[in-house]
Write an enzyme that holds these catalytic residues in place. Structure first.
Site, PDB file in Angstrom:
ATOM      1  N   ASP A 174       6.358  -0.261   6.881  1.00 17.53           N
ATOM      2  CA  ASP A 174       6.358  -1.582   7.351  1.00 17.53           C
ATOM      3  C   ASP A 174       6.286  -2.762   7.010  1.00 17.53           C
ATOM      4  OD1 ASP A 174       4.532   1.018   8.667  1.00 17.53           O
ATOM      5  OD2 ASP A 174       2.974   0.987   7.359  1.00 17.53           O
ATOM      6  N   ALA A 175       7.627  -3.110   6.421  1.00 18.45           N
ATOM      7  CA  ALA A 175       8.382  -3.980   5.889  1.00 18.45           C
ATOM      8  C   ALA A 175       9.188  -4.411   6.459  1.00 18.45           C
ATOM      9  CB  ALA A 175       8.541  -3.979   4.597  1.00 18.45           C
TER      10      ALA A 175
END
Lengths: 280, 280, 280, 280
Positions: free
Chosen positions: B225-226
């Site tokens: 999620d980065a």
């Protein structure tokens, strides 16, 4: 105005509304909320003062019985909406929130007396005094801030304000002040919490490449930027926006978010429940 | 369509636009961006194919010289906008993003061929096949997922898709797939990143008491999620919303955020620069 | 800064950018737009002044040739971005837009000199003068307003301002002033135009039962509330909002919409084309 | 679920809530609204069916007395929330709203049975039937539409639906159908009403140069696009958006606005009062 919370069960609304109806109370605004997760019930009732035969004090005494019967314990309050609200603002160098609040008060939009503005810099003294409001400059030496906070506390407490507003104050309140002002100290944080806690949130936001930036108005607790959230809002940004652009665009969101949060707080619309808020 | 990035200096636009003008290229859409922090310049130029005497391959060969002169190195691309785009979708049980994308394609709004849909459950096979699209069910045994991912990879790669869309796939891609599909794998995360990374973001949001929830479309990288954010959006919620309410309201934001991100990706509007995106 | 519009054809960007590149101009910001309906091309180029060997006047003289070659006729302008912008504000009794603009200028956010504020009431004289800005009170007798407008015109024109801002002025400019100030007079209308033209738009909105209210910043033309729109925004309302609530909530939208429109105008981002605007 | 409206006076809430409390009713959700302009009071009470000793019919009979005492006349309703809701959709060629609603129903998000879809074209028959829903093609000859509307009416009425949804139907209902379906026929209009009533609102919006476009879900009345508004939303556009871009972007707003309006209608949250709605 009556606000209270108690464990949910049947008949609460009947009990409260019958109490008010029996006294002839004309309900101007009423809101109810049941939290299914905690099984807790909340209400806020605004009654026309002139429709009731009691003073606020008498109403309080009589309502205590209802509250007891409903196990509301200390989770209730009767406020006299006729009493003017007082706020003290804490500021630093960035003036946009202060300008905004002063303008709202001066134009009659926000119904509150700003008793005093306290700054750790004096750059906002001029505009404050132009609005006829006392400005106190309290220096915060980087080594020892305890004396400064003690002075701030004294200056604030003598007004017994309904709200202490950290309008981009940039200093972290020590735990004893957080405790003393529980439920009355509001902060505006310049990010969409819980993203970008702490310092320089716009720099953090820029580095992460987010497509919206935000602002959060919350009650101050000893846990930095982690208190109950009252209001949040966001604004769209894009790859063309530099950090100074984010700072500028974010200001518009900070101003409205703080102003809305403060208004709701002053109107008794915000009930805290654990680390969450009910905003009626 | 030409997209490229290079170190900023004077004369870049003149060089590129003269190249196109000399060839008689009719520019339909042009965008430029200079990042003052990194001193990097980006552009995207859409040229009417019939206005140029070259094929996409010839254009590519000729433009290589310009790119070299401007030190664009590998940061440029010439795409034939006449070639249809292909996408493969990875899904699990939650169908709202799949339904949404299928509807957009069927109604002619999103100009892409969905080559295949792959699910770790088969509950969405019916609607997929009703749209005339192959559905592959790949089981993900909880112990060993390597074989499952190898099968997914094979199924995806045989279409050589322009986009691999994790439409609420709920499985974390292993690093080798992240690497193989760099810049082509898009995920929709059901929170306003960087808030609420990882599992059950709506539960996290509810616990924190936020007043807006969001969704983020981003490129998949090995860092959960980065990856670079393509698009985000939010929707307002309040104290009355339970977790299921957040899930329901959030879906509307997930759908539009993913659809916008995918469209922009397919149209070559998204240029990645470090961990940030330029979206033209 | 160069802004211009001309009939679209191939080679315009090459021509303009080559002109700038030959002079060593470092383009800080560039935007292009082609309107497919009218076949018209627009651009705005911001060049670092110190990167060019010319003064603004020289640049203007040299660029005239390019403009002529591209048939831009009178649709182009070279502005010296180093020259400070001047604005005159026209107000009535409602102060929120004035407070907002004064705060933005005082806090350094809006880079403009407010040369004067003119009011048909004097209730905003105090705050204006507290900011060190001259305030002129011009009475508007209900019978004959011609003399009043003549005085306003004289007071405005002596500053030769880049912007004349009707910050909730509540008086309709006569046609001759509209003509004299074409492209420089900005109004903020308290509705989402074209809904609710004319008087008391919040009352109209309440009566119609809309679920969002808005504000519109537009150039003033002789046609009431029908000039080219620069910016609009909206805010959500519901059945619980009375007209005074709409008025209060609408103010927040009026303020940001006017501030954004004014900023873009002062930065030369707004190009008028027929009754529409291109906002770069 | 009880919904009703009556002239405001003291004691209404007490009366209603005592009635429910005496019967042991567990209130799951309650909302109240007083309109100060009309002096009218509204409430919606959702009671857990298993907490009451009555059937819906019995409750209706008993509550009639309370309603009479409060002069609610015909402005009240007791609905059995356990009964499944039924809807019939009317469509034309544009499928985005249909795809959206079918997807919401299929994924369990919107709790309604779509009894039938009726189209004046048959292009959406395939997707409808793929969802297991009957599709009826009714031709609308341009000269005489009366027979077509009679057939539509017959097809609709045999399902006695709670909602008749004009999901971009593009045909104007004749007055007799508007009357027959009062309070049950919902339309989605592709503009932010009251702007751009009638045909081709996106063309109208483009011509006016607005900076936001919208959608409006409203009850159908004999007055074109002028019925009580249930929900509205907007999306930002700019000078680069052509009419087809507005059409595409607007669809996302049409879909969510219609879906929200329909959900609220089916949940009994929408009370009509004159030409305005209370949405609880």
């Amino acid at each position: 105005m009556i606000t209270f919370g108690c464990p949910d069960r049947t008949g609460i609304v009947a009990r409260v509304s019958s109490f008010l109806a029996d006294a002839g109370g004309w309900i101007v605004e009423a809101a109810y909320h049941t939290d299914p997760d905690t099984g807790w019930f909340f209400t806020r009732q605004v009654v026309r003062a002139d429709s009731m035969p009691y003073s606020a004090d008498e109403l309080r005494a009589r309502f205590a019985e209802v509250a007891r019967a409903l196990s509301a314990e200390s989770n209730w309050r009767v406020d006299d909406t006729g009493e003017r609200r007082r706020a003290v603002l804490l500021v630093s160098k960035e003036g946009h929130c202060l300008y905004d609040l002063l303008g709202r008060v001066a134009s009659g939009e926000l119904d509150v007396d700003i008793s005093a503005v306290i700054g750790n810099h004096d750059s906002l003294a001029g505009i404050t005094r132009a609005h006829g409001i006392p400005f106190h400059h309290v220096r915060f030496p980087s080594g020892d801030k305890a004396a400064a906070f003690a002075e701030v506390r004294k200056l604030v407490d003598e007004h017994d304000p309904h709200a202490i507003v950290l309008a981009r104050f940039m200093q972290i309140l020590p735990p004893d002040l957080c405790a003393a002002w529980t439920g009355r100290a509001l902060n505006i944080h310049h990010s969409f919490l819980p993203s970008f806690v702490g310092a320089r949130p716009y720099h953090q936001a820029h580095r992460r490449g987010v497509k919206l930036i935000g602002a959060t108005c919350h009650y101050v607790t000893a846990d930095l930027d982690a208190g109950p959230i009252i209001e949040q809002d966001v604004i769209r940004v894009d790859h063309g926006d530099t950090v100074p652009d984010l700072v500028r665009k974010g200001r518009d969101i900070e101003k409205v978010t703080l102003a809305r949060g403060l208004r709701w707080h002053l109107e008794g619309r915000v009930l805290v429940h654990g680390n969450r808020t009910v905003v009626f």
